[in-house]
Design an enzyme around this catalytic site. Structure first.
Site, PDB file in Angstrom:
ATOM      1  N   CYS A  46      22.913 -52.631  -3.089  1.00  0.00           N
ATOM      2  CA  CYS A  46      22.563 -51.597  -4.069  1.00  0.00           C
ATOM      3  C   CYS A  46      21.243 -50.988  -3.620  1.00  0.00           C
ATOM      4  O   CYS A  46      20.263 -51.714  -3.410  1.00  0.00           O
ATOM      5  CB  CYS A  46      22.407 -52.254  -5.449  1.00  0.00           C
ATOM      6  SG  CYS A  46      21.805 -51.139  -6.729  1.00  0.00           S
ATOM      7  N   GLY A  98      20.217 -46.966 -11.768  1.00  0.00           N
ATOM      8  CA  GLY A  98      19.478 -45.782 -11.305  1.00  0.00           C
ATOM      9  C   GLY A  98      18.463 -45.219 -12.281  1.00  0.00           C
ATOM     10  O   GLY A  98      17.337 -44.923 -11.894  1.00  0.00           O
ATOM     11  N   CYS A 131      23.438 -44.413  -1.987  1.00  0.00           N
ATOM     12  CA  CYS A 131      23.849 -45.165  -3.168  1.00  0.00           C
ATOM     13  C   CYS A 131      25.194 -45.765  -2.788  1.00  0.00           C
ATOM     14  O   CYS A 131      26.061 -45.047  -2.256  1.00  0.00           O
ATOM     15  CB  CYS A 131      23.983 -44.204  -4.348  1.00  0.00           C
ATOM     16  SG  CYS A 131      24.799 -44.939  -5.767  1.00  0.00           S
ATOM     17  N   GLU A 186      32.223 -45.475 -11.284  1.00  0.00           N
ATOM     18  CA  GLU A 186      32.431 -46.646 -12.152  1.00  0.00           C
ATOM     19  C   GLU A 186      33.670 -46.473 -13.029  1.00  0.00           C
ATOM     20  O   GLU A 186      34.262 -47.446 -13.451  1.00  0.00           O
ATOM     21  CB  GLU A 186      31.201 -46.914 -13.037  1.00  0.00           C
ATOM     22  CG  GLU A 186      30.035 -47.566 -12.307  1.00  0.00           C
ATOM     23  CD  GLU A 186      30.278 -49.026 -11.900  1.00  0.00           C
ATOM     24  OE1 GLU A 186      30.978 -49.754 -12.611  1.00  0.00           O
ATOM     25  OE2 GLU A 186      29.757 -49.430 -10.839  1.00  0.00           O
ATOM     26  N   ASP A 214      25.617 -56.027  -6.703  1.00  0.00           N
ATOM     27  CA  ASP A 214      25.364 -54.618  -6.976  1.00  0.00           C
ATOM     28  C   ASP A 214      25.363 -54.459  -8.489  1.00  0.00           C
ATOM     29  O   ASP A 214      25.774 -55.367  -9.221  1.00  0.00           O
ATOM     30  CB  ASP A 214      26.461 -53.754  -6.336  1.00  0.00           C
ATOM     31  CG  ASP A 214      26.303 -52.275  -6.671  1.00  0.00           C
ATOM     32  OD1 ASP A 214      25.170 -51.765  -6.601  1.00  0.00           O
ATOM     33  OD2 ASP A 214      27.307 -51.621  -7.013  1.00  0.00           O
ATOM     34  N   SER A 215      24.962 -53.291  -8.938  1.00  0.00           N
ATOM     35  CA  SER A 215      25.012 -53.017 -10.374  1.00  0.00           C
ATOM     36  C   SER A 215      26.460 -52.881 -10.852  1.00  0.00           C
ATOM     37  O   SER A 215      26.696 -52.867 -12.050  1.00  0.00           O
ATOM     38  CB  SER A 215      24.246 -51.730 -10.673  1.00  0.00           C
ATOM     39  OG  SER A 215      24.798 -50.671  -9.912  1.00  0.00           O
ATOM     40  N   HIS A 218      27.671 -46.506  -4.358  1.00  0.00           N
ATOM     41  CA  HIS A 218      28.852 -45.951  -5.041  1.00  0.00           C
ATOM     42  C   HIS A 218      29.374 -44.678  -4.354  1.00  0.00           C
ATOM     43  O   HIS A 218      30.534 -44.341  -4.487  1.00  0.00           O
ATOM     44  CB  HIS A 218      28.509 -45.581  -6.490  1.00  0.00           C
ATOM     45  CG  HIS A 218      28.359 -46.743  -7.415  1.00  0.00           C
ATOM     46  ND1 HIS A 218      27.426 -47.729  -7.229  1.00  0.00           N
ATOM     47  CD2 HIS A 218      29.037 -47.080  -8.553  1.00  0.00           C
ATOM     48  CE1 HIS A 218      27.518 -48.620  -8.212  1.00  0.00           C
ATOM     49  NE2 HIS A 218      28.483 -48.245  -9.025  1.00  0.00           N
TER      50      HIS A 218
HETATM   51  N1  DGL Z   1      24.737 -49.091  -6.623  1.00  0.00           N
HETATM   52  C1  DGL Z   1      23.581 -48.330  -7.023  1.00  0.00           C
HETATM   53  C2  DGL Z   1      22.814 -47.895  -5.803  1.00  0.00           C
HETATM   54  O1  DGL Z   1      23.233 -48.098  -4.672  1.00  0.00           O
HETATM   55  C3  DGL Z   1      23.917 -47.125  -7.828  1.00  0.00           C
HETATM   56  C4  DGL Z   1      24.495 -47.357  -9.183  1.00  0.00           C
HETATM   57  C5  DGL Z   1      23.478 -47.561 -10.258  1.00  0.00           C
HETATM   58  O2  DGL Z   1      22.741 -46.627 -10.634  1.00  0.00           O
HETATM   59  O3  DGL Z   1      23.438 -48.667 -10.734  1.00  0.00           O
HETATM   60  O4  DGL Z   1      21.750 -47.336  -5.948  1.00  0.00           O
END
Ligand code: DGL
Length: 275
Positions: free
Chosen positions: A66, A36, A180, A148, A3-4, A182
């Site tokens: 992600c 994003g 998302c 985050e 993931d990011s 998160h």
């Molecule tokens: N984990 C990313 C998602 O599911 C969101 C966080 C980001 O923007 O990196 O889209």
């Protein structure tokens, strides 16, 4: 799995619950979070660099935990790793879309996601074949920033939720996709603002079922008598701050967090694309 940042740990938690015998290698691209707002080519490049690293580390399956990366790179990932190297790829968008289509009663589904995911229309495409369903999408970039930072309760979160969710609330949805990885970390305030008649759908449980299904289908499930799995976590940014959040969001399975040895960069040095 990657993931990011820490959001993919919501998917990791579900996978470890449903498949406790499997061994996880998780990379959080905290040096480049958030994905994003980035152009799709950048997300694609970052995601392919990380997946190359995972495949070089010997993984038997890739999970794109992600939504933004799933929307940007799924097609290329399946051609590069599944068809190219026999490594199945599981993503998070179709599992969440399927679950939402199952639970909606009035056919009005809300989607909150990053700008990249909303702009990709990936959820619209995933739901296009479902009769009687309308999708109302809203980007909520501030939720990622809060997650985050580990800020998941308190007045700031509530005020952000009230403001960000107003358009989907006004659309009279009865189901809200947390599109998302998160956002489940903020499920309490999101549910409070949307009201208890709105069902929140996350991709984690459904994605974990897809992981099981793909492993079973490819005869890749870990043998029951295999040694106790040793999970590994890597962060492209500061491993210590990742470790604190990862323990909080995933739990005791997070041991030492290593700094990822490779460095994905958002912009290519030349116009060459890694695919
Ligand atoms: N984990 C990313 C998602 O599911 C969101 C966080 C980001 O923007 O990196 O889209």
């Amino acid at each position: 799995m990657f993931d990011s940042g820490v959001g993919g740990l919501t998917v990791a938690r579900a996978v470890l619950d449903q498949l406790p015998g499997e061994q996880l290698l998780y990379i959080g691209d905290t040096a480049n979070t958030p994905y994003g707002p980035r152009p799709v080519q950048e997300v694609r490049r970052l995601a392919l660099t990380i997946m190359d690293e995972l495949v070089d580390s010997g993984v038997k399956m890739l999970v794109i935990a992600c939504n933004t990366a799933s929307a940007a790179v799924l097609h290329d990932a399946r051609s590069r790793y599944t068809r190219g190297k026999g490594v199945p790829v599981v993503e998070v968008i179709h599992p969440a879309a399927r679950a939402a289509a199952r639970v909606t009663r009035n056919g009005r589904i809300g989607l909150i996601a990053t700008q990249g995911t909303v702009d990709s229309n990936a959820y619209d495409d995933a739901l296009a074949a479902v009769p009687g369903v309308s999708l109302f999408s809203q980007a909520c970039p501030r939720f990622v920033e809060l997650a985050e930072r580990g800020v998941t309760t308190g007045p700031d979160v509530l005020a952000t939720a009230e403001e960000s969710l107003a358009p989907v609330k006004a659309a009279d949805v009865d189901t809200l996709i947390l599109g998302c990885t998160h956002y489940p970390l903020l499920a309490g305030p999101i549910s409070y603002v949307m009201g208890e008649d709105v069902t929140l759908v996350t991709s984690s449980q459904e994605t974990a079922k897809d992981v099981y299904r793909e492993l079973a289908r490819a005869d890749l499930l870990r043998a029951p008598d295999a040694p106790t799995p040793r999970h590994e976590f890597r962060a492209t940014g500061d491993p210590d701050s990742f470790s604190v959040l990862a323990r909080r969001f995933l739990g005791p399975e997070v041991g030492r967090v290593n700094h990822a040895e490779f460095a994905p960069t958002p912009r290519p040095a030349s116009n060459e694309d890694p695919a």
